[in-house]
Design an enzyme around this catalytic site. Structure first.
Site, PDB file in Angstrom:
ATOM      1  N   CYS A  18     -18.103  -5.425  -4.598  1.00  0.00           N
ATOM      2  CA  CYS A  18     -17.747  -6.812  -4.261  1.00  0.00           C
ATOM      3  C   CYS A  18     -18.867  -7.554  -3.541  1.00  0.00           C
ATOM      4  O   CYS A  18     -18.838  -8.786  -3.456  1.00  0.00           O
ATOM      5  CB  CYS A  18     -16.489  -6.841  -3.402  1.00  0.00           C
ATOM      6  SG  CYS A  18     -15.126  -5.950  -4.132  1.00  0.00           S
ATOM      7  N   HIS A  52     -15.373 -13.303   0.463  1.00  0.00           N
ATOM      8  CA  HIS A  52     -14.836 -12.456  -0.606  1.00  0.00           C
ATOM      9  C   HIS A  52     -13.313 -12.546  -0.557  1.00  0.00           C
ATOM     10  O   HIS A  52     -12.710 -12.514   0.519  1.00  0.00           O
ATOM     11  CB  HIS A  52     -15.302 -11.008  -0.405  1.00  0.00           C
ATOM     12  CG  HIS A  52     -14.713 -10.071  -1.407  1.00  0.00           C
ATOM     13  ND1 HIS A  52     -14.644 -10.375  -2.747  1.00  0.00           N
ATOM     14  CD2 HIS A  52     -14.148  -8.840  -1.282  1.00  0.00           C
ATOM     15  CE1 HIS A  52     -14.064  -9.373  -3.388  1.00  0.00           C
ATOM     16  NE2 HIS A  52     -13.752  -8.432  -2.526  1.00  0.00           N
ATOM     17  N   ASN A 107      -8.285 -10.320  -6.215  1.00  0.00           N
ATOM     18  CA  ASN A 107      -9.630  -9.825  -5.915  1.00  0.00           C
ATOM     19  C   ASN A 107     -10.377  -9.611  -7.231  1.00  0.00           C
ATOM     20  O   ASN A 107      -9.972  -8.794  -8.043  1.00  0.00           O
ATOM     21  CB  ASN A 107      -9.497  -8.505  -5.137  1.00  0.00           C
ATOM     22  CG  ASN A 107     -10.838  -7.882  -4.780  1.00  0.00           C
ATOM     23  OD1 ASN A 107     -11.883  -8.296  -5.260  1.00  0.00           O
ATOM     24  ND2 ASN A 107     -10.794  -6.870  -3.930  1.00  0.00           N
TER      25      ASN A 107
HETATM   26  N1  ACO Z   1       4.468  -3.253  -3.054  1.00  0.00           N
HETATM   27  C1  ACO Z   1       5.335  -2.744  -2.144  1.00  0.00           C
HETATM   28  N2  ACO Z   1       4.946  -1.831  -1.234  1.00  0.00           N
HETATM   29  C2  ACO Z   1       3.683  -1.397  -1.284  1.00  0.00           C
HETATM   30  C3  ACO Z   1       2.760  -1.879  -2.230  1.00  0.00           C
HETATM   31  C4  ACO Z   1       3.204  -2.835  -3.153  1.00  0.00           C
HETATM   32  N3  ACO Z   1       2.401  -3.363  -4.089  1.00  0.00           N
HETATM   33  N4  ACO Z   1       1.567  -1.279  -2.023  1.00  0.00           N
HETATM   34  C5  ACO Z   1       1.733  -0.440  -0.988  1.00  0.00           C
HETATM   35  N5  ACO Z   1       2.997  -0.521  -0.534  1.00  0.00           N
HETATM   36  C6  ACO Z   1       3.614   0.223   0.564  1.00  0.00           C
HETATM   37  C7  ACO Z   1       2.881   1.508   0.859  1.00  0.00           C
HETATM   38  O1  ACO Z   1       3.315   2.532  -0.007  1.00  0.00           O
HETATM   39  C8  ACO Z   1       3.282   1.776   2.288  1.00  0.00           C
HETATM   40  O2  ACO Z   1       4.558   2.352   2.304  1.00  0.00           O
HETATM   41  P1  ACO Z   1       4.891   3.596   3.276  1.00  0.00           P
HETATM   42  O3  ACO Z   1       4.666   3.040   4.655  1.00  0.00           O
HETATM   43  O4  ACO Z   1       6.279   3.892   2.929  1.00  0.00           O
HETATM   44  O5  ACO Z   1       3.892   4.644   2.888  1.00  0.00           O
HETATM   45  C9  ACO Z   1       3.434   0.355   2.867  1.00  0.00           C
HETATM   46  O6  ACO Z   1       3.522  -0.527   1.741  1.00  0.00           O
HETATM   47  C10 ACO Z   1       2.300  -0.077   3.777  1.00  0.00           C
HETATM   48  O7  ACO Z   1       1.078   0.290   3.153  1.00  0.00           O
HETATM   49  P2  ACO Z   1      -0.297  -0.024   3.827  1.00  0.00           P
HETATM   50  O8  ACO Z   1      -1.381   0.545   2.984  1.00  0.00           O
HETATM   51  O9  ACO Z   1      -0.248   0.311   5.267  1.00  0.00           O
HETATM   52  O10 ACO Z   1      -0.276  -1.615   3.708  1.00  0.00           O
HETATM   53  P3  ACO Z   1      -1.373  -2.594   4.227  1.00  0.00           P
HETATM   54  O11 ACO Z   1      -0.768  -3.583   5.118  1.00  0.00           O
HETATM   55  O12 ACO Z   1      -2.607  -1.888   4.694  1.00  0.00           O
HETATM   56  O13 ACO Z   1      -1.751  -3.382   2.893  1.00  0.00           O
HETATM   57  C11 ACO Z   1      -3.477  -3.413   1.240  1.00  0.00           C
HETATM   58  C12 ACO Z   1      -2.257  -2.680   1.797  1.00  0.00           C
HETATM   59  C13 ACO Z   1      -3.032  -4.778   0.785  1.00  0.00           C
HETATM   60  C14 ACO Z   1      -4.029  -2.608   0.085  1.00  0.00           C
HETATM   61  C15 ACO Z   1      -4.511  -3.541   2.365  1.00  0.00           C
HETATM   62  O14 ACO Z   1      -4.728  -2.302   2.945  1.00  0.00           O
HETATM   63  C16 ACO Z   1      -5.823  -4.091   1.890  1.00  0.00           C
HETATM   64  O15 ACO Z   1      -5.916  -5.237   1.533  1.00  0.00           O
HETATM   65  N6  ACO Z   1      -6.897  -3.279   1.927  1.00  0.00           N
HETATM   66  C17 ACO Z   1      -8.200  -3.716   1.589  1.00  0.00           C
HETATM   67  C18 ACO Z   1      -8.371  -3.748   0.124  1.00  0.00           C
HETATM   68  C19 ACO Z   1      -9.683  -4.400  -0.207  1.00  0.00           C
HETATM   69  O16 ACO Z   1     -10.046  -5.342   0.428  1.00  0.00           O
HETATM   70  N7  ACO Z   1     -10.439  -3.903  -1.166  1.00  0.00           N
HETATM   71  C20 ACO Z   1     -11.693  -4.591  -1.348  1.00  0.00           C
HETATM   72  C21 ACO Z   1     -12.659  -3.936  -2.062  1.00  0.00           C
HETATM   73  S1  ACO Z   1     -12.294  -3.896  -3.734  1.00  0.00           S
HETATM   74  C22 ACO Z   1     -13.735  -3.481  -4.539  1.00  0.00           C
HETATM   75  O17 ACO Z   1     -14.782  -3.297  -3.984  1.00  0.00           O
HETATM   76  C23 ACO Z   1     -13.543  -3.287  -6.002  1.00  0.00           C
END
Ligand code: ACO
Length: 328
Positions: free
Chosen positions: A115, A255, A285
């Site tokens: 990214c 980003h 994204n």
């Molecule tokens: N729908 C419903 N629930 C979900 C989903 C979904 N789509 N995805 C995950 N959950 C659940 C998880 O299973 C977890 O449940 P559990 O507590 O029972 O295990 C709960 O939601 C919380 O999960 P977290 O991972 O703690 O959620 P978080 O608030 O961290 O959000 C997210 C997840 C959106 C992925 C976040 O961590 C994020 O944005 N991370 C950064 C991603 C990113 O920026 N990537 C960039 C680089 S990409 C590249 O370089 C190609």
């Protein structure tokens, strides 16, 4: 040696027609619109057609950027395509794009910094122009992330989309253009965000397909913590090098990974949300394409005026990060 001031002289973008909404995803995995919107800010994303590859998206965005810059493809000296979804392992997507555009005299290569790739590409290309080696460069971020996304994995499939953004770089009047770049990498975090399959470590095989190693793997919350930390510090470092105060920023182009990551960067920079270009609600994204796509939309909608101070900042797999401060 005195350096030539370099800036962006044309922007362009392209997104595929097909829209995948949060409601569509509700039918595919155990998720819901409310979770996706509150946790990420994303409402829909675009998906490339089966026959579309990253160079096709890059081509459309590049035509628009060239037209807005008022130069012909034949005048380009350099093409850099930042992508993690190249058309194929080789030739590079940049070479495929060079041929499509008819940019006969341009050197062409792909750049792999996930990214952050577009900012890395800007830094590379601007050096060639600043030193007088080249006159015009095309820098493109183009991705078909849908082709490496596992649509049975709710942790990743709600996040990604397809699209392309392009800019033409050239000489600009004194006092305008790029003021600083801040690039960085931390390979110790490489395991957090990856596509293992298809490389020389894990060539394609029935086993690699079976274990889904050709799809994006992401340790979401670890990447989230890294992103929150690095967006603010990379932005601050770019501003420090440029001699620009936070309060002077007219537009932040971050980003587009997650609205909460953008909000934390804004907080660190003491900027209100209206100072940021945000379009992740429409596209999700798009990795290397996110920043140029957002920039092109900001320009198109009249949000960027001559003399404005812009800050571009991103992070991604590698781990990598990059920021650029510029005067429009
Ligand atoms: N729908 C419903 N629930 C979900 C989903 C979904 N789509 N995805 C995950 N959950 C659940 C998880 O299973 C977890 O449940 P559990 O507590 O029972 O295990 C709960 O939601 C919380 O999960 P977290 O991972 O703690 O959620 P978080 O608030 O961290 O959000 C997210 C997840 C959106 C992925 C976040 O961590 C994020 O944005 N991370 C950064 C991603 C990113 O920026 N990537 C960039 C680089 S990409 C590249 O370089 C190609």
């Amino acid at each position: 040696m005195s350096l030539i001031p370099v800036g962006i002289i044309g922007t362009g973008k392209y997104v595929p027609e097909r829209v995948l909404t949060n409601q569509d995803l509700e039918q595919m995995v155990d998720t819901n619109d409310e979770w996706i919107v509150t946790r990420t800010g994303i409402r829909e994303r675009r998906l490339a057609a089966a026959e579309q590859a990253s160079s096709d998206l890059a081509y459309e965005a590049s035509l628009e950027a060239l037209s807005n810059a008022g130069i012909r493809a034949e005048e380009l000296d350099l093409i850099i395509v930042a992508t993690i979804t190249p058309d194929m392992a080789f030739p590079s997507t940049a070479c495929i794009l060079q041929e499509k555009l008819g940019a006969k005299k341009a050197a062409a290569f792909d750049l792999s910094a996930a990214c952050s790739g577009f900012i890395y590409g800007l830094a590379n290309a601007s050096n060639f122009i600043a030193t007088g080696t080249y006159k015009y460069a095309l820098v493109v971020g183009a991705e078909c992330l849908s082709k490496i996304t596992d649509y049975t994995d709710r942790n990743t499939c709600v996040l990604f989309g397809d699209g392309a953004g392009a800019v033409v770089l050239g000489a600009v009047p004194e006092g305008r253009g790029f003021r600083s770049f801040e690039l960085g990498a931390d390979g110790s975090g490489g395991e957090l965000l990856k596509v293992e399959g298809g490389g020389s470590r894990c060539p394609a095989s029935p086993e690699s397909l079976e274990s889904k190693r050709h799809f994006i793997y992401m340790a979401g919350s670890e990447v989230f913590k890294f992103a929150v930390r690095i967006m603010g510090s990379a932005a601050e470092e770019a501003l420090r090098k440029a001699g620009i105060d936070k309060a002077e920023i007219d537009l932040l182009v971050p980003h587009q990974a997650n609205i909460r990551i953008i909000q934390s960067a804004l907080q660190k920079l003491h900027l209100s949300e209206d100072k940021a270009m945000i379009n992740l609600d429409k596209y999700g994204n798009v990795s290397a394409a996110s920043i140029p796509l957002a920039l092109a939309e900001a320009v198109e909608s009249g949000r960027v005026k001559e003399g404005d101070k812009l800050l571009l900042v991103g992070f991604g797999g590698g781990l990598t990060w990059g920021a650029a401060a510029l005067v429009w």
